[in-house]
Each structure stands twice: as C-alpha cells, then as structure tokens.
Design an enzyme around this catalytic site. Structure first.
Site, PDB file in Angstrom:
ATOM      1  N   CYS A   7     -37.385 -14.264 -23.054  1.00 34.66           N
ATOM      2  CA  CYS A   7     -37.433 -15.740 -22.965  1.00 34.66           C
ATOM      3  C   CYS A   7     -36.726 -16.377 -24.161  1.00 34.66           C
ATOM      4  CB  CYS A   7     -38.879 -16.227 -22.903  1.00 34.66           C
ATOM      5  SG  CYS A   7     -39.801 -15.545 -21.512  1.00 34.66           S
ATOM      6  N   ARG A   9     -39.327 -15.846 -13.554  1.00 35.76           N
ATOM      7  CA  ARG A   9     -38.170 -16.647 -13.986  1.00 35.76           C
ATOM      8  C   ARG A   9     -37.569 -17.316 -12.751  1.00 35.76           C
ATOM      9  NH1 ARG A   9     -37.671 -14.750 -19.150  1.00 35.76           N
ATOM     10  NH2 ARG A   9     -38.544 -12.663 -19.374  1.00 35.76           N
TER      11      ARG A   9
HETATM   12  C1  BEZ Z   1     -39.952 -11.482 -22.309  1.00 32.51           C
HETATM   13  O1  BEZ Z   1     -39.515 -10.668 -23.095  1.00 32.51           O
HETATM   14  O2  BEZ Z   1     -39.541 -12.626 -22.246  1.00 32.51           O
HETATM   15  C2  BEZ Z   1     -41.050 -11.041 -21.380  1.00 32.51           C
HETATM   16  C3  BEZ Z   1     -41.030  -9.763 -20.910  1.00 32.51           C
HETATM   17  C4  BEZ Z   1     -42.051  -9.348 -20.066  1.00 32.51           C
HETATM   18  C5  BEZ Z   1     -43.069 -10.219 -19.731  1.00 32.51           C
HETATM   19  C6  BEZ Z   1     -43.047 -11.516 -20.196  1.00 32.51           C
HETATM   20  C7  BEZ Z   1     -42.036 -11.936 -21.022  1.00 32.51           C
END
Ligand code: BEZ
Length: 237
Positions: free
Chosen positions: A54, A137
C-alpha cells in the site's frame, strides 16, 4: 437491528450509478459522488495503512496526481482504518520513506476512514475469500455523470499498475469524445476501432472523412486518431 444499522453489502456493476455516501477523510468530509459532479473520479481501496504494498502504491499514485488532475480526474482512497491511522501513515510516508527515487511525497487527495466498513461493503470491496477484515485493492472509475465506467479488483499481495489506470482513464474519455472503441493495449496515437461504413453506428463527426478507414474484415475496422488530437481534447477539458 435498527434500519440505519443494517449492513448493506452490494457489488456495484459497470453502468450503475455510483452508490452515494458521506464520509470523513484526511481532507475533510465528502459527499460522494455529488462533490465530483462534472469530473471523473477514481475511488480506490487499499487493505491497510502501514503496510508495504500500500505504501508503494500511495507514493506512486500521489506522484502521478497532477497527471490525473490534468485529465479532469480526482483521486479518492479508502481503507477500513481510522482517520488518525491515515494521518500518521501519510505523515510517515512524507517524512521517512524514500522509494524508487520518490521522497517527501505528500498525499493531497482524500483518504476515507471507513472503520464501520459501510462504504467498503457498499462497493463490494470486502471480499471474504481474500480477507474478511480488509478491503481488497478495488478501483472504480466514475464518470462526470456519476456512472461507474470501469471496475478493477486486485488481491492483497498485488500492487497496481498506475500507468494502466491512467491508460484506462484516457481510453474511456477517448471513447466518449470520439465515439470509438479502443483495441487491445491501445495508447493515444494508436489506431482506434470505428463502426464499419453502412452500419448503424457512426464515429462522431470529428472522426469522419478525415482519415481513411481500414477494414480487417466486415466487422473489424480501424482508423487513425492522432495522438495530439486525443491529448488536446482530453487535457483541455
Ligand atoms: C501490503 O503490503 O500492502 C499488504 C499486504 C498484504 C495484506 C495487506 C496489505
């Protein structure tokens, strides 16, 4: 359960009016999509603040914001975290994170707090097979009339391609402006798809008679559409 506490879970579809909501964001309250009437808006969700994928996405999207603004498009983010988490995360990004040549990145578009998951549920952003406590997402492209025009979903582990999101925005606007469709991998300057001569559909006046149509078969005709013409039309609006 009181009526106003009922959990509304829906999966909006392409062509639907964007579900309405009011929300608190890092840039104040918003009334969605009414506040964006007359503009394109991309509503997108991310799973959680203070997570790496993110963070890479926010830095990339924020760095490209001006490009989207020039195409008359606003950005609005959302996660099921609270406002103070959002504020602390965005401050950390600005003050501490350097990534792929990006640093001091300020996120100036609104990030919605959605701790009740009300908005995430309305937009089908909670997909329990992936995770029942985080939004996937999701990306919703909403046009100036408040109609959903494209929806893209990615899983938690996969960071989005923001050049592709910009390509989608420009392609949608090109279809609207010129009355054409855009073929696989289309980018401004590539040929566009036009209705064959004599069929009921017609590309808008500005396409007609200026460039020769090339028909690959009776159902598949393309025509040149100048890159500058596309960009001038989209970017001057
Ligand atoms: C992230 O790195 O943004 C992420 C990865 C897995 C679950 C939630 C967020």
């Amino acid at each position: 359960m009181e009526e106003n506490m009922e959990k509304v879970v829906s999966m909006p579809r392409i062509g639907d009016a964007a579900p309405k909501f009011k929300a608190v964001t890092t840039q104040g309250e918003i009334n969605f999509p009414d506040d964006y009437a007359g503009e394109w808006v991309i509503l997108f969700s991310h799973p959680a603040d203070f997570t790496p994928v993110c963070t890479s996405e926010f830095m990339t999207f924020a760095s490209m914001e001006e490009q989207f603004t020039k195409a008359n498009c606003k950005l609005v983010g959302l996660s099921v975290d609270g406002l103070y988490s959002h504020i602390a995360w965005l401050r950390t990004i600005k003050d501490k994170i350097e990534y792929k040549g990006m640093k001091n990145v300020e996120v100036n578009f609104p990030l919605i707090e959605d701790i009740t998951m009300e908005v995430a549920n309305k937009y089908g952003m909670i997909q329990p097979g992936e995770d029942s406590t985080k939004a996937v997402r999701a990306v919703f492209f909403i046009d100036p009339k408040g109609v959903i025009r494209t929806i893209i979903y990615y899983p938690l582990s996969l960071g989005r391609n923001f050049d592709e999101l910009y390509r989608v925005l420009v392609a949608l606007q090109t279809s609207d402006e010129f009355g054409v469709a855009t073929p696989a991998d289309w980018r401004p300057g590539d040929d566009v798809i036009v209705p064959p001569a004599g069929s009921c559909g017609t590309a808008k006046d500005r396409m007609e008679g200026k460039e020769e149509m090339h028909c690959h078969d009776w159902f598949f005709c393309t025509q040149k559409l100048d890159k500058d013409k596309v960009l001038d039309t989209i970017l001057k609006k």
